[in-house]
Scaffold this active site. Structure first.
Site, PDB file in Angstrom:
ATOM      1  N   GLY A 100       0.752  -1.264   0.000  1.00  0.00           N
ATOM      2  CA  GLY A 100       0.054   0.190   0.009  1.00  0.00           C
ATOM      3  C   GLY A 100       1.041   1.222  -0.122  1.00  0.00           C
ATOM      4  O   GLY A 100       1.968   1.230   0.222  1.00  0.00           O
ATOM      5  N   GLY A 102       2.364   3.530   1.724  1.00  0.00           N
ATOM      6  CA  GLY A 102       3.138   3.906   2.711  1.00  0.00           C
ATOM      7  C   GLY A 102       3.435   5.387   3.053  1.00  0.00           C
ATOM      8  O   GLY A 102       3.857   5.870   4.250  1.00  0.00           O
ATOM      9  N   ARG A 103       3.841   5.887   2.126  1.00  0.00           N
ATOM     10  CA  ARG A 103       3.921   7.393   2.141  1.00  0.00           C
ATOM     11  C   ARG A 103       3.582   8.301   0.967  1.00  0.00           C
ATOM     12  O   ARG A 103       4.120   9.337   0.720  1.00  0.00           O
ATOM     13  CB  ARG A 103       5.703   7.438   2.337  1.00  0.00           C
ATOM     14  CG  ARG A 103       6.443   6.872   1.048  1.00  0.00           C
ATOM     15  CD  ARG A 103       7.885   7.188   1.189  1.00  0.00           C
ATOM     16  NE  ARG A 103       8.658   6.489   0.254  1.00  0.00           N
ATOM     17  CZ  ARG A 103       9.985   6.834   0.236  1.00  0.00           C
ATOM     18  NH1 ARG A 103      10.819   7.629   0.791  1.00  0.00           N
ATOM     19  NH2 ARG A 103      10.796   5.999  -0.772  1.00  0.00           N
ATOM     20  N   ASP A 134       8.387   5.438   8.201  1.00  0.00           N
ATOM     21  CA  ASP A 134       7.826   6.652   8.852  1.00  0.00           C
ATOM     22  C   ASP A 134       7.013   7.522   8.065  1.00  0.00           C
ATOM     23  O   ASP A 134       6.545   8.578   8.205  1.00  0.00           O
ATOM     24  CB  ASP A 134       9.162   7.645   9.139  1.00  0.00           C
ATOM     25  CG  ASP A 134      10.147   7.550   8.185  1.00  0.00           C
ATOM     26  OD1 ASP A 134       9.782   7.306   7.027  1.00  0.00           O
ATOM     27  OD2 ASP A 134      11.267   8.303   8.290  1.00  0.00           O
ATOM     28  N   GLY A 135       6.879   7.100   6.624  1.00  0.00           N
ATOM     29  CA  GLY A 135       6.020   7.622   5.828  1.00  0.00           C
ATOM     30  C   GLY A 135       6.775   9.118   5.013  1.00  0.00           C
ATOM     31  O   GLY A 135       6.009   9.868   4.405  1.00  0.00           O
ATOM     32  N   ARG A 192       3.374  14.322  -7.272  1.00  0.00           N
ATOM     33  CA  ARG A 192       3.191  13.456  -8.465  1.00  0.00           C
ATOM     34  C   ARG A 192       2.116  13.688  -8.943  1.00  0.00           C
ATOM     35  O   ARG A 192       0.940  13.917  -8.264  1.00  0.00           O
ATOM     36  CB  ARG A 192       3.929  11.801  -8.035  1.00  0.00           C
ATOM     37  CG  ARG A 192       5.105  11.750  -7.379  1.00  0.00           C
ATOM     38  CD  ARG A 192       5.365  10.361  -7.377  1.00  0.00           C
ATOM     39  NE  ARG A 192       4.670   9.494  -6.665  1.00  0.00           N
ATOM     40  CZ  ARG A 192       5.017   8.085  -6.591  1.00  0.00           C
ATOM     41  NH1 ARG A 192       6.044   7.630  -7.097  1.00  0.00           N
ATOM     42  NH2 ARG A 192       4.109   7.229  -5.978  1.00  0.00           N
ATOM     43  N   ASP A 269       4.478  -4.157  -7.411  1.00  0.00           N
ATOM     44  CA  ASP A 269       3.574  -2.873  -6.646  1.00  0.00           C
ATOM     45  C   ASP A 269       4.208  -1.534  -7.378  1.00  0.00           C
ATOM     46  O   ASP A 269       3.876  -0.411  -7.191  1.00  0.00           O
ATOM     47  CB  ASP A 269       4.109  -2.947  -5.231  1.00  0.00           C
ATOM     48  CG  ASP A 269       5.339  -2.891  -4.814  1.00  0.00           C
ATOM     49  OD1 ASP A 269       5.982  -3.834  -5.253  1.00  0.00           O
ATOM     50  OD2 ASP A 269       5.759  -1.944  -4.068  1.00  0.00           O
ATOM     51  N   ASN A 270       5.283  -1.753  -8.138  1.00  0.00           N
ATOM     52  CA  ASN A 270       5.753  -0.638  -9.078  1.00  0.00           C
ATOM     53  C   ASN A 270       5.606  -0.621 -10.488  1.00  0.00           C
ATOM     54  O   ASN A 270       6.412  -0.118 -11.239  1.00  0.00           O
ATOM     55  CB  ASN A 270       7.534  -0.498  -8.805  1.00  0.00           C
ATOM     56  CG  ASN A 270       7.679  -0.029  -7.065  1.00  0.00           C
ATOM     57  OD1 ASN A 270       6.876   0.492  -6.525  1.00  0.00           O
ATOM     58  ND2 ASN A 270       8.949  -0.189  -6.923  1.00  0.00           N
ATOM     59  N   ASP A 279       7.547   5.297  -9.525  1.00  0.00           N
ATOM     60  CA  ASP A 279       8.503   4.985  -8.497  1.00  0.00           C
ATOM     61  C   ASP A 279       9.997   4.998  -8.603  1.00  0.00           C
ATOM     62  O   ASP A 279      10.437   4.110  -8.708  1.00  0.00           O
ATOM     63  CB  ASP A 279       8.087   3.716  -7.814  1.00  0.00           C
ATOM     64  CG  ASP A 279       7.005   3.866  -6.656  1.00  0.00           C
ATOM     65  OD1 ASP A 279       6.177   4.984  -6.747  1.00  0.00           O
ATOM     66  OD2 ASP A 279       6.571   2.759  -6.073  1.00  0.00           O
TER      67      ASP A 279
HETATM   68  P1  AMP Z   1       9.301   0.878  -2.832  1.00  0.00           P
HETATM   69  O1  AMP Z   1      10.423   0.063  -2.668  1.00  0.00           O
HETATM   70  O2  AMP Z   1       9.610   2.303  -2.825  1.00  0.00           O
HETATM   71  O3  AMP Z   1       8.369   0.795  -4.068  1.00  0.00           O
HETATM   72  O4  AMP Z   1       8.391   0.587  -1.569  1.00  0.00           O
HETATM   73  C1  AMP Z   1       7.705  -0.644  -1.265  1.00  0.00           C
HETATM   74  C2  AMP Z   1       6.820  -0.429  -0.224  1.00  0.00           C
HETATM   75  O5  AMP Z   1       7.150   0.585   1.033  1.00  0.00           O
HETATM   76  C3  AMP Z   1       5.521   0.617  -0.555  1.00  0.00           C
HETATM   77  O6  AMP Z   1       4.449   0.181   0.004  1.00  0.00           O
HETATM   78  C4  AMP Z   1       6.025   2.079  -0.079  1.00  0.00           C
HETATM   79  O7  AMP Z   1       4.669   2.824   0.332  1.00  0.00           O
HETATM   80  C5  AMP Z   1       6.752   1.330   1.148  1.00  0.00           C
HETATM   81  N1  AMP Z   1       7.561   2.361   1.840  1.00  0.00           N
HETATM   82  C6  AMP Z   1       8.788   2.874   1.172  1.00  0.00           C
HETATM   83  N2  AMP Z   1       9.522   3.749   2.047  1.00  0.00           N
HETATM   84  C7  AMP Z   1       8.626   4.140   3.057  1.00  0.00           C
HETATM   85  C8  AMP Z   1       8.668   5.051   4.064  1.00  0.00           C
HETATM   86  N3  AMP Z   1       9.617   5.625   4.247  1.00  0.00           N
HETATM   87  N4  AMP Z   1       7.469   4.868   4.899  1.00  0.00           N
HETATM   88  C9  AMP Z   1       6.414   4.170   4.607  1.00  0.00           C
HETATM   89  N5  AMP Z   1       6.327   3.347   3.781  1.00  0.00           N
HETATM   90  C10 AMP Z   1       7.488   3.270   3.078  1.00  0.00           C
HETATM   91 MG    MG Z   2       6.840   1.524  -4.886  1.00  0.00          MG
END
Ligand code: AMP
Ligand code: MG
Length: 519
Positions: A100, A102-103, A134-135, A192, A269-270, A279
């Site tokens: 989901g 997350g940020r 931390d979002g 974005r 998810d990307n 992403d």
């Molecule tokens: P990513 O590798 O950037 O595609 O992120 C994978 C997952 O981790 C996604 O669900 C992002 O929303 C979550 N995520 C990445 N970095 C953070 C963060 N700093 N805080 C919260 N969620 C994160």
């Molecule tokens: Mg992502």
């Protein structure tokens, strides 16, 4: 600031009834309402004027406090209700369950130029999907995302866009190399923009939970608003949907291979349901031509997402999407046909792109291409510079003259003696025979090649220089790179210094050749 709002997403898809932002598993919902975090001292560092214009925002509006409030998360725009989306996914080939936003927080949908746009803040605080993070987002990764999204758009690569880059004034703790050395870094928020941010993973979440009602609702919503050309009903409708996603994904990956872009984290998810590059994390551009290169240190061992694997990984991801959509289609044979069309499309279109890059309209033998790939790799050749300068070769050149014209692309020119030089001269001899058979005159061919071979791409060292300056409060390089990368196929002689090989200092530097997912 007057925005033409559309709130159909909120009305048509099920919302999470829990309004808190505590981290949790969210069931029976496509999204959760959340409120962006208010930053302590937001400053607008840059905005994409061209995208602002597309969205119908005037220059005065872009410099207004209302705009800063909007894109920093300081104030929620009237009559809107921000939300984070639920999705799942396969990360590095393994099922990861619920992930989901997350940020990322979607602010609202709006209409401009007959197109729907979602505005989304990245780095605006925690959501139910933040898991143990931390979002937030740091300045360095936000600069990278902001500049690269826009650079890709101007390269003609399907992508999500980035409207603005704001520093929050807050500190964010990150362990860049995951080696037990966390440090505080400046925080930032990027706004974005895309028609939708729905990913393969949004469908995977419902399929994994056997929640077919919501799987169907999400598919219907996506087709209705983003694939309006699909008019069929029942299973045929979802099959056609799948085919369209396959088509768009092939098109996207072909562009990546054309310009030498390595995404770095092609998890499901990307993967955008619209075939947009999404992403921007540990991405990179092929510099010394190494098809096995990945910019992502997190992936250094398996190199799953290396340059030459990208077409296969996109297909693997499409298989996972197929598994998710299966309950709506239930026709394995037809779905296999759709999947087979991926390779058919790639295999028929990629050679054409390679021909265009070489300026050859006539087909040629694959050994000629293979020999070039081998030479580019063994000679440590800069991909962008090689193809761009190849356009300067003329039909009357000798192989020696032609080789001299691309020599600037070699990272170690002294190495191009003896064996490699002979091989290059042999290759150019064949190339010149082919050129002489071409209809187009030299100048016309050069013009055509310069439309597919960019002069300027956002090399990691360039982004890194902009980051280091910005961390010291100087945003001039962000501006300069944004301006250069708006016209990547133009000569722009005033910016010639960016038509350069990666400097030696960047060869093994964090942020240049080594990037992790930490952002
Ligand atoms: P990513 O590798 O950037 O595609 O992120 C994978 C997952 O981790 C996604 O669900 C992002 O929303 C979550 N995520 C990445 N970095 C953070 C963060 N700093 N805080 C919260 N969620 C994160
Ligand atoms: Mg992502």
């Amino acid at each position: 600031m007057k925005i033409n709002l559309k709130d159909t997403f909120n009305k048509e898809l099920p919302a999470d009834s829990d309004l808190s932002n505590t981290r949790r598993q969210v069931y029976n919902a496509c999204f959760s309402f959340v409120t962006p975090r208010v930053p302590s001292k937001p400053t607008l560092l840059h905005y994409a004027d061209d995208l602002a214009e597309t969205l119908g925002f005037s220059k005065e509006e872009m410099s207004s406090e209302v705009f800063l409030n909007l894109v920093s998360g300081s104030a929620v725009y009237p009559k809107t209700q921000p939300y984070a989306m639920a999705y799942a996914g396969h990360q590095f080939g393994n099922w990861a369950g619920q992930l989901g936003d997350g940020r990322a927080i979607n602010l609202f949908e709006m209409l401009s130029q007959n197109q729907r746009w979602t505005l989304q803040l990245k780095g605006a605080g925690e959501t139910p999907y933040s898991r143990n993070a931390d979002g937030l987002a740091v300045l360095r990764s936000s600069i990278r995302e902001h500049l690269c999204s826009e650079a890709m758009f101007h390269l003609g690569v399907p992508t999500t866009r980035s409207l603005s880059l704001v520093s929050t004034g807050d500190k964010v703790l990150r362990d860049i190399l995951y080696n037990g050395n966390p440090a505080y870094e400046p925080g930032a928020v990027v706004c974005r923009v895309a028609p939708t941010f729905i990913r393969f993973g949004n469908f995977q979440l419902f399929a994994a939970r056997k929640d077919i009602t919501n799987l169907k609702a999400l598919a219907d919503y996506t087709i209705n608003y983003f694939y309006p050309e699909i008019q069929s009903e029942g299973k045929e409708k979802y099959l056609q949907f799948y085919q369209e996603i396959v088509n768009r994904t092939v098109a996207m990956v072909l562009h990546w291979q054309r310009v030498g872009f390595v995404h770095g984290v092609m998890n499901t998810d990307n993967m955008s349901i619209l075939g947009l590059t999404i992403d921007y994390g540990p991405y990179g551009w092929l510099e010394d031509y190494d098809p096995d290169w990945t910019p992502n240190t997190t992936d250094a061992e398996g190199r799953r997402y290396r340059f030459r694997n990208q077409p296969d990984i996109a297909l693997w991801n499409l298989v996972q999407l197929g598994n998710a959509l299966y309950p709506l289609i239930e026709d394995i044979a037809s779905m296999e046909q759709v999947l087979n069309s991926y390779s058919q499309q790639f295999d028929s279109q990629f050679p054409i792109i390679q021909q265009q890059k070489l300026g050859l309209a006539a087909e040629y033998e694959s050994t000629f291409q293979d020999e070039l790939t081998t030479l580019l790799t063994t000679s440590e050749t800069d991909m962008t510079i090689f193809y761009r300068n190849l356009a300067n070769v003329v039909k009357t050149d000798t192989p020696d003259e032609a080789l001299t014209k691309v020599a600037f692309a070699f990272y170690q020119p002294d190495k191009i003696v003896t064996t490699l030089k002979t091989s290059w001269l042999n290759w150019f001899e064949l190339y010149l025979i082919k050129l002489k058979e071409e209809q187009l005159a030299d100048a016309e061919r050069k013009a055509a090649m310069n439309l597919v071979n960019p002069k300027y791409v956002l090399r990691n060292y360039m982004a890194q220089l902009a980051i280091e300056a910005a961390e010291k409060g100087d945003n001039s390089l962000i501006n300069e790179l944004y301006t250069v990368l708006k016209k990547p196929y133009d000569e722009q002689s005033e910016y010639e210094k960016w038509f350069a090989k990666r400097p030696d200092w960047a060869r093994h530097k964090v942020g240049c050749s080594m990037l992790s997912c930490s952002s």
